[in-house]
Write an enzyme that holds these catalytic residues in place. Structure first.
Site, PDB file in Angstrom:
ATOM      1  CG  HIS A  29      -0.365   0.042   2.542  1.00  0.00           C
ATOM      2  ND1 HIS A  29       0.530  -0.898   3.009  1.00  0.00           N
ATOM      3  CD2 HIS A  29      -0.527   0.938   3.560  1.00  0.00           C
ATOM      4  CE1 HIS A  29       0.876  -0.593   4.249  1.00  0.00           C
ATOM      5  NE2 HIS A  29       0.270   0.527   4.614  1.00  0.00           N
ATOM      6  CG  HIS A  31       0.189   4.105   4.725  1.00  0.00           C
ATOM      7  ND1 HIS A  31      -0.552   3.379   5.622  1.00  0.00           N
ATOM      8  CD2 HIS A  31      -0.592   5.163   4.351  1.00  0.00           C
ATOM      9  CE1 HIS A  31      -1.742   3.966   5.786  1.00  0.00           C
ATOM     10  NE2 HIS A  31      -1.775   5.050   5.025  1.00  0.00           N
ATOM     11  CG  ASP A  33       5.124   2.375   7.176  1.00  0.00           C
ATOM     12  OD1 ASP A  33       4.257   2.918   6.453  1.00  0.00           O
ATOM     13  OD2 ASP A  33       4.858   1.518   8.045  1.00  0.00           O
ATOM     14  CG  HIS A  34       4.293  -0.355   3.927  1.00  0.00           C
ATOM     15  ND1 HIS A  34       4.275  -1.685   4.284  1.00  0.00           N
ATOM     16  CD2 HIS A  34       3.868   0.338   5.014  1.00  0.00           C
ATOM     17  CE1 HIS A  34       3.835  -1.797   5.525  1.00  0.00           C
ATOM     18  NE2 HIS A  34       3.579  -0.583   5.993  1.00  0.00           N
ATOM     19  CG  HIS A 109      -3.923  -0.338   6.388  1.00  0.00           C
ATOM     20  ND1 HIS A 109      -3.818  -0.254   7.759  1.00  0.00           N
ATOM     21  CD2 HIS A 109      -2.846   0.356   5.898  1.00  0.00           C
ATOM     22  CE1 HIS A 109      -2.735   0.444   8.052  1.00  0.00           C
ATOM     23  NE2 HIS A 109      -2.135   0.834   6.951  1.00  0.00           N
ATOM     24  CG  ASP A 180       0.705  -1.638   7.520  1.00  0.00           C
ATOM     25  OD1 ASP A 180       1.644  -2.458   7.472  1.00  0.00           O
ATOM     26  OD2 ASP A 180       0.900  -0.424   7.524  1.00  0.00           O
ATOM     27  CG  HIS A 238       4.098  -3.052  10.195  1.00  0.00           C
ATOM     28  ND1 HIS A 238       3.446  -2.168  11.024  1.00  0.00           N
ATOM     29  CD2 HIS A 238       4.322  -2.371   9.053  1.00  0.00           C
ATOM     30  CE1 HIS A 238       3.273  -1.017  10.394  1.00  0.00           C
ATOM     31  NE2 HIS A 238       3.820  -1.107   9.190  1.00  0.00           N
TER      32      HIS A 238
HETATM   33 ZN   LIG Z   1       2.966   0.298   7.821  1.00  0.00          ZN
HETATM   34 ZN   LIG Z   2      -0.078   1.434   6.576  1.00  0.00          ZN
END
Ligand SMILES: [Zn+2]
Ligand SMILES: [Zn+2]
Length: 277
Positions: A29, A31, A33-34, A109, A180, A238
Site C-alpha cells: 500500500h 504508506h 513506511d512501505h 487498512h 498492514d 511490523h
Molecule cells: Zn505500515
Molecule cells: Zn499502513
C-alpha cells in the site's frame, strides 16, 4: 521483494542479497513506511550493468509515484520497468514468476492495501527407480524425460508413460505476506495452509483499541487467524517501534497463546521453507 521501507537497499547489501536477482517487487500500500525505499532500490539496481527488467506490482498509484520520483529527481535507470496495478475484477494471480504464482487480495487498512501469497507450482511426483529398472528403461536421458512428465519409447517400441514411474504429484510451498491490516477475510484467505506466513503483529492486547481504530492488528489476533488458517510457521512483522525489548516479550507471549512457536522478526532474519514431503 515485498514492500520497500526506507533504506531497504542497505539491508539487501548487508544480507548479501544480490540486487540483480531482484526481478519483482510487490507493494502492499501507499504508506510511506512501505514505499519510500523504492527510489533507493531503483538507483542501487541501476548501478549494475544491464540488470534486466524489473516488475513492480501493487495498488493503483504505484506507477505514478515512481514516475514522479524519477522525473523529479531526474534519475535515469538502465533497465525496463514494468508495472502491474491491482484493479477491481483483475486476475487473482498478479504475476507468474520463477515457478510460482504470486496472488494478491485486498486487506482492510486505513488506505487500500494488498496482501500477497506466493504459491509454488505443483511439482512432479517422485521418480520410482526400481519401477524404471523393472520396465527395462535404460539409465540416461530417458529418465529425465519421464521425470519431466513426458512419455518415452524404448528401442523395442514399447511406449512408457511418465505416470508408470512417477508417484503422485507433490504440492508446492506457500508463503504469505500480509501487512498492514485489521483482522479480515482477506488475511485468512491469503494465509490458508501457508508453509510460512509473515503477518503484521503491531500491537499488544493493551493497545487493541488503537489497533482497531488505526486498522492494524494485535499480535494475538494475527496469531489466532494464522492458527485457524492452518499456517505452518508464523513470523510477526511490523511491530510498533514504541515497544521495548521487554514489551516484545509480552507481544510474543500473547501471540504464542494462540500460535505455538510464533516468531517476532528481526532485521536480516532468514527462514528456510522445507519441502512438505
Ligand atoms: Zn505500515
Ligand atoms: Zn499502513
Amino acid at each position: 521483494m515485498f514492500d520497500a521501507g526506507e533504506g531497504i537497499q542497505l539491508a539487501l547489501k548487508k544480507g548479501g542479497v544480490g540486487i540483480r536477482a531482484l526481478e519483482v517487487i510487490a507493494i502492499s500500500h501507499m504508506h510511506a513506511d512501505h514505499v519510500l525505499g523504492l527510489p533507493g532500490v531503483l538507483m542501487f539496481r541501476a548501478q549494475c550493468d544491464d540488470p534486466g527488467p524489473l516488475t513492480i506490482i501493487g495498488p493503483r498509484g504505484i506507477q505514478k509515484f515512481i514516475k514522479h520520483t524519477l522525473d523529479d529527481l531526474r534519475y535515469r535507470i538502465n533497465f525496463e520497468l514494468n508495472f502491474i496495478e491491482w484493479h477491481k475484477g483483475c486476475d487473482p494471480t498478479a504475476i507468474e514468476w520463477n515457478g510460482c504464482d504470486v496472488k494478491w487480495e485486498p486487506l482492510v487498512h486505513s488506505t487500500f492495501c494488498l496482501g500477497y501469497r506466493v504459491e509454488e507450482h505443483t511439482r512432479p511426483g517422485k521418480f520410482n527407480l526400481e519401477q524404471a529398472k523393472q520396465l527395462g528403461i535404460p539409465m540416461g536421458p530417458l529418465y529425465g524425460k519421464l521425470q519431466s512428465g513426458q512419455s518415452v519409447t524404448l528401442d523395442d517400441g514399447t511406449v512408457i508413460d511418465s505416470t508408470q514411474v512417477l508417484g503422485p504429484t507433490r504440492r508446492g510451498r506457500v508463503v504469505t505476506f500480509a501487512t498492514d491490516t485489521a483482522p479480515c477475510t482477506g488475511l485468512k484467505n491469503l494465509s490458508q495452509s501457508a508453509d510460512l506466513a509473515f503477518i503484521e503483529g503491531m500491537f499488544t492486547e493493551l493497545h487493541s483499541a488503537e489497533a482497531a481504530e488505526k486498522k492494524h492488528s494485535t499480535a494475538a489476533s494475527s496469531a489466532q487467524i494464522a492458527s485457524e488458517a492452518g499456517v505452518c510457521k508464523l513470523v510477526l512483522v511490523h511491530i510498533s517501534p514504541r515497544y521495548t525489548f521487554e514489551d516484545e516479550k509480552i507481544l510474543k507471549k500473547e501471540a504464542r497463546a494462540h500460535f505455538r512457536g510464533a516468531i517476532i522478526a528481526r532485521g536480516l532474519d532468514t527462514f528456510d521453507i522445507p519441502l512438505p514431503d
